[in-house]
Design a protein around this motif. Structure first.
Motif, PDB file in Angstrom:
ATOM      1  N   LEU A   4      20.355  48.715  82.394  1.00 48.22           N
ATOM      2  CA  LEU A   4      21.406  48.312  83.324  1.00 48.22           C
ATOM      3  C   LEU A   4      21.077  46.933  83.908  1.00 48.22           C
ATOM      4  CD1 LEU A   4      23.921  48.954  85.171  1.00 48.22           C
ATOM      5  CD2 LEU A   4      22.277  49.917  86.798  1.00 48.22           C
ATOM      6  N   THR A   5      22.080  46.035  83.929  1.00 45.61           N
ATOM      7  CA  THR A   5      21.930  44.713  84.538  1.00 45.61           C
ATOM      8  C   THR A   5      23.024  44.516  85.577  1.00 45.61           C
ATOM      9  OG1 THR A   5      21.005  43.768  82.509  1.00 45.61           O
ATOM     10  CG2 THR A   5      21.884  42.222  84.139  1.00 45.61           C
ATOM     11  N   LEU A   6      22.637  44.075  86.765  1.00 45.63           N
ATOM     12  CA  LEU A   6      23.616  43.793  87.807  1.00 45.63           C
ATOM     13  C   LEU A   6      24.134  42.369  87.657  1.00 45.63           C
ATOM     14  CD1 LEU A   6      21.878  45.279  90.986  1.00 45.63           C
ATOM     15  CD2 LEU A   6      23.022  46.454  89.099  1.00 45.63           C
ATOM     16  N   VAL A   7      25.451  42.212  87.736  1.00 45.67           N
ATOM     17  CA  VAL A   7      26.088  40.899  87.737  1.00 45.67           C
ATOM     18  C   VAL A   7      26.486  40.599  89.177  1.00 45.67           C
ATOM     19  CG1 VAL A   7      28.076  39.548  86.955  1.00 45.67           C
ATOM     20  CG2 VAL A   7      26.914  41.115  85.362  1.00 45.67           C
ATOM     21  N   ILE A   8      25.914  39.536  89.748  1.00 45.63           N
ATOM     22  CA  ILE A   8      26.093  39.242  91.173  1.00 45.63           C
ATOM     23  C   ILE A   8      26.840  37.914  91.352  1.00 45.63           C
ATOM     24  CG2 ILE A   8      24.941  38.977  93.392  1.00 45.63           C
ATOM     25  CD1 ILE A   8      22.515  40.388  92.208  1.00 45.63           C
ATOM     26  N   PRO A   9      28.165  37.960  91.559  1.00 45.05           N
ATOM     27  CA  PRO A   9      28.875  36.724  91.909  1.00 45.05           C
ATOM     28  C   PRO A   9      28.514  36.351  93.339  1.00 45.05           C
ATOM     29  CG  PRO A   9      30.373  38.601  91.994  1.00 45.05           C
ATOM     30  CD  PRO A   9      29.046  39.130  91.518  1.00 45.05           C
ATOM     31  N   GLY A  60      36.262  30.767  90.483  1.00 47.38           N
ATOM     32  CA  GLY A  60      36.928  32.044  90.700  1.00 47.38           C
ATOM     33  C   GLY A  60      35.993  33.233  90.628  1.00 47.38           C
ATOM     34  N   TYR A  61      36.318  34.248  91.431  1.00 45.10           N
ATOM     35  CA  TYR A  61      35.532  35.487  91.474  1.00 45.10           C
ATOM     36  C   TYR A  61      35.554  36.191  90.125  1.00 45.10           C
ATOM     37  CZ  TYR A  61      34.224  40.220  93.076  1.00 45.10           C
ATOM     38  OH  TYR A  61      33.629  41.447  93.233  1.00 45.10           O
ATOM     39  N   GLY A  62      36.736  36.273  89.531  1.00 46.84           N
ATOM     40  CA  GLY A  62      36.859  36.922  88.226  1.00 46.84           C
ATOM     41  C   GLY A  62      36.111  36.164  87.149  1.00 46.84           C
ATOM     42  N   ASP A  63      36.194  34.854  87.190  1.00 50.39           N
ATOM     43  CA  ASP A  63      35.482  34.036  86.210  1.00 50.39           C
ATOM     44  C   ASP A  63      33.980  34.260  86.309  1.00 50.39           C
ATOM     45  OD1 ASP A  63      35.438  31.591  84.302  1.00 50.39           O
ATOM     46  OD2 ASP A  63      34.066  31.022  85.911  1.00 50.39           O
ATOM     47  N   ALA A  64      33.456  34.358  87.536  1.00 55.52           N
ATOM     48  CA  ALA A  64      32.023  34.595  87.732  1.00 55.52           C
ATOM     49  C   ALA A  64      31.604  35.932  87.124  1.00 55.52           C
ATOM     50  CB  ALA A  64      31.692  34.559  89.222  1.00 55.52           C
ATOM     51  N   ILE A  65      32.423  36.950  87.343  1.00 62.47           N
ATOM     52  CA  ILE A  65      32.104  38.273  86.810  1.00 62.47           C
ATOM     53  C   ILE A  65      32.142  38.282  85.282  1.00 62.47           C
ATOM     54  CG2 ILE A  65      32.954  40.646  86.611  1.00 62.47           C
ATOM     55  CD1 ILE A  65      33.810  40.410  89.567  1.00 62.47           C
ATOM     56  N   LEU A  66      33.186  37.694  84.703  1.00 67.45           N
ATOM     57  CA  LEU A  66      33.309  37.684  83.242  1.00 67.45           C
ATOM     58  C   LEU A  66      32.183  36.889  82.596  1.00 67.45           C
ATOM     59  CD1 LEU A  66      37.177  37.246  82.816  1.00 67.45           C
ATOM     60  CD2 LEU A  66      35.819  39.330  82.595  1.00 67.45           C
ATOM     61  N   LEU A  67      31.829  35.763  83.202  1.00 69.44           N
ATOM     62  CA  LEU A  67      30.710  34.966  82.693  1.00 69.44           C
ATOM     63  C   LEU A  67      29.420  35.774  82.743  1.00 69.44           C
ATOM     64  CD1 LEU A  67      29.658  32.205  81.712  1.00 69.44           C
ATOM     65  CD2 LEU A  67      29.378  31.566  84.111  1.00 69.44           C
ATOM     66  N   GLY A  68      29.237  36.509  83.840  1.00 71.09           N
ATOM     67  CA  GLY A  68      28.042  37.336  83.968  1.00 71.09           C
ATOM     68  C   GLY A  68      27.986  38.448  82.942  1.00 71.09           C
ATOM     69  N   ILE A  69      29.098  39.151  82.744  1.00 65.49           N
ATOM     70  CA  ILE A  69      29.128  40.263  81.784  1.00 65.49           C
ATOM     71  C   ILE A  69      28.836  39.761  80.371  1.00 65.49           C
ATOM     72  CG2 ILE A  69      30.563  42.051  80.718  1.00 65.49           C
ATOM     73  CD1 ILE A  69      32.085  42.267  83.373  1.00 65.49           C
ATOM     74  N   LYS A  70      29.379  38.594  80.031  1.00 64.96           N
ATOM     75  CA  LYS A  70      29.144  38.029  78.696  1.00 64.96           C
ATOM     76  C   LYS A  70      27.681  37.666  78.482  1.00 64.96           C
ATOM     77  CE  LYS A  70      33.828  36.194  78.243  1.00 64.96           C
ATOM     78  NZ  LYS A  70      34.690  34.977  78.284  1.00 64.96           N
ATOM     79  N   SER A  71      26.932  37.514  79.574  1.00 64.77           N
ATOM     80  CA  SER A  71      25.519  37.148  79.475  1.00 64.77           C
ATOM     81  C   SER A  71      24.590  38.359  79.535  1.00 64.77           C
ATOM     82  CB  SER A  71      25.153  36.175  80.610  1.00 64.77           C
ATOM     83  OG  SER A  71      25.974  35.022  80.573  1.00 64.77           O
ATOM     84  N   VAL A  72      25.140  39.534  79.778  1.00 65.27           N
ATOM     85  CA  VAL A  72      24.334  40.751  79.887  1.00 65.27           C
ATOM     86  C   VAL A  72      23.827  41.179  78.506  1.00 65.27           C
ATOM     87  CG1 VAL A  72      24.466  43.241  80.380  1.00 65.27           C
ATOM     88  CG2 VAL A  72      25.421  41.582  82.005  1.00 65.27           C
ATOM     89  N   LYS A  73      22.562  41.533  78.424  1.00 64.19           N
ATOM     90  CA  LYS A  73      21.954  41.962  77.164  1.00 64.19           C
ATOM     91  C   LYS A  73      21.722  43.471  77.103  1.00 64.19           C
ATOM     92  CE  LYS A  73      21.607  37.632  76.011  1.00 64.19           C
ATOM     93  NZ  LYS A  73      22.575  37.050  75.047  1.00 64.19           N
TER      94      LYS A  73
END
Length: 226
Positions: A4-9, A60-73
């Protein structure tokens, strides 16, 4: 919870983010922080912490979240706000539930039995109730708090939904597209804390209108998951 990886905007959260990271390091959790390169105050506030920072090229808040999810391994990700309102000790139960019940996404809810919020206003409470009701009626969503973004999801399955919203409307796009694409979703009680510091960036009237427009658009949107 090694998978599990937390994405923190964390835009403009210099007061609360250090406290949040201190809690997360005690629990030995994986996390990614998403920031704008020019947010020097927030960046400097966490310089003593071992942090994996991703910098936004857009806003944007959504952009931060999507960028984070795309970086999750890892197999799973969690959206985890930087304002101190999410209780990290609830992650264990959310994680156990998503695994035990073979869910694809699990949403925290402030409106189930044994749940609460210290941060809700009358406007946000009524808005959440209204939009959650729309979600139930028009999308058959089995969740009770559609605007609360405390979520754990299967990383690859969420990426396959082709989420696009760059702003706060991502909070309704995610559950609606998940349901329309037959992902297994549910919710669990959560107790939201008051934000530690800083200013809430949500504009109830403006964001509420945008959320309504987004839900209308999503009603006519066809499933896109492969």
């Amino acid at each position: 919870m090694n998978d599990l990886t937390l994405v923190i905007p964390a835009k403009k959260e210099p007061e609360s983010l250090p406290y949040v990271l201190m809690e997360l390091e005690k629990l030995n959790l994986n996390f990614l922080i998403v920031l704008e390169k020019t947010d020097y105050v927030t960046i400097n506030s966490i310089e003593k912490y071992k942090s994996n920072i991703i910098y936004q090229t857009e806003k944007g808040y959504g952009d931060a979240i999507l960028l984070g999810i795309k970086s999750v391994k890892t197999k799973y990700f969690s959206i985890f706000n930087a304002d101190g309102s999410f209780d990290p000790y609830e992650l264990n139960e959310m994680y156990n539930q998503i695994k035990m019940r073979s869910l694809d996404v699990i949403f925290a809810s402030r409106y189930l039995k044994n749940a609460s919020s210290e941060d809700d206003t009358i406007i946000t409470f009524l808005g959440n109730k209204f939009f959650s009701l729309i979600g139930k009626i028009f999308f058959n969503l089995p969740i009770n708090d559609i605007l609360y973004t405390y979520v754990i999801g299967d990383t690859q399955k969420i990426l396959s939904l082709n989420l696009k919203q760059k702003d706060f409307t991502l909070c309704v796009e995610l559950p609606i597209k998940a349901k329309k694409n037959s992902l297994k979703i549910s919710d669990i009680p959560s107790n939201e804390k008051s934000r530690i510091g800083g200013i809430n960036n949500v504009n109830e009237i403006k964001d509420g209108f945008l959320i309504l427009l987004s839900m209308i658009s999503l009603f006519f949107d066809k499933p896109k998951r492969k």
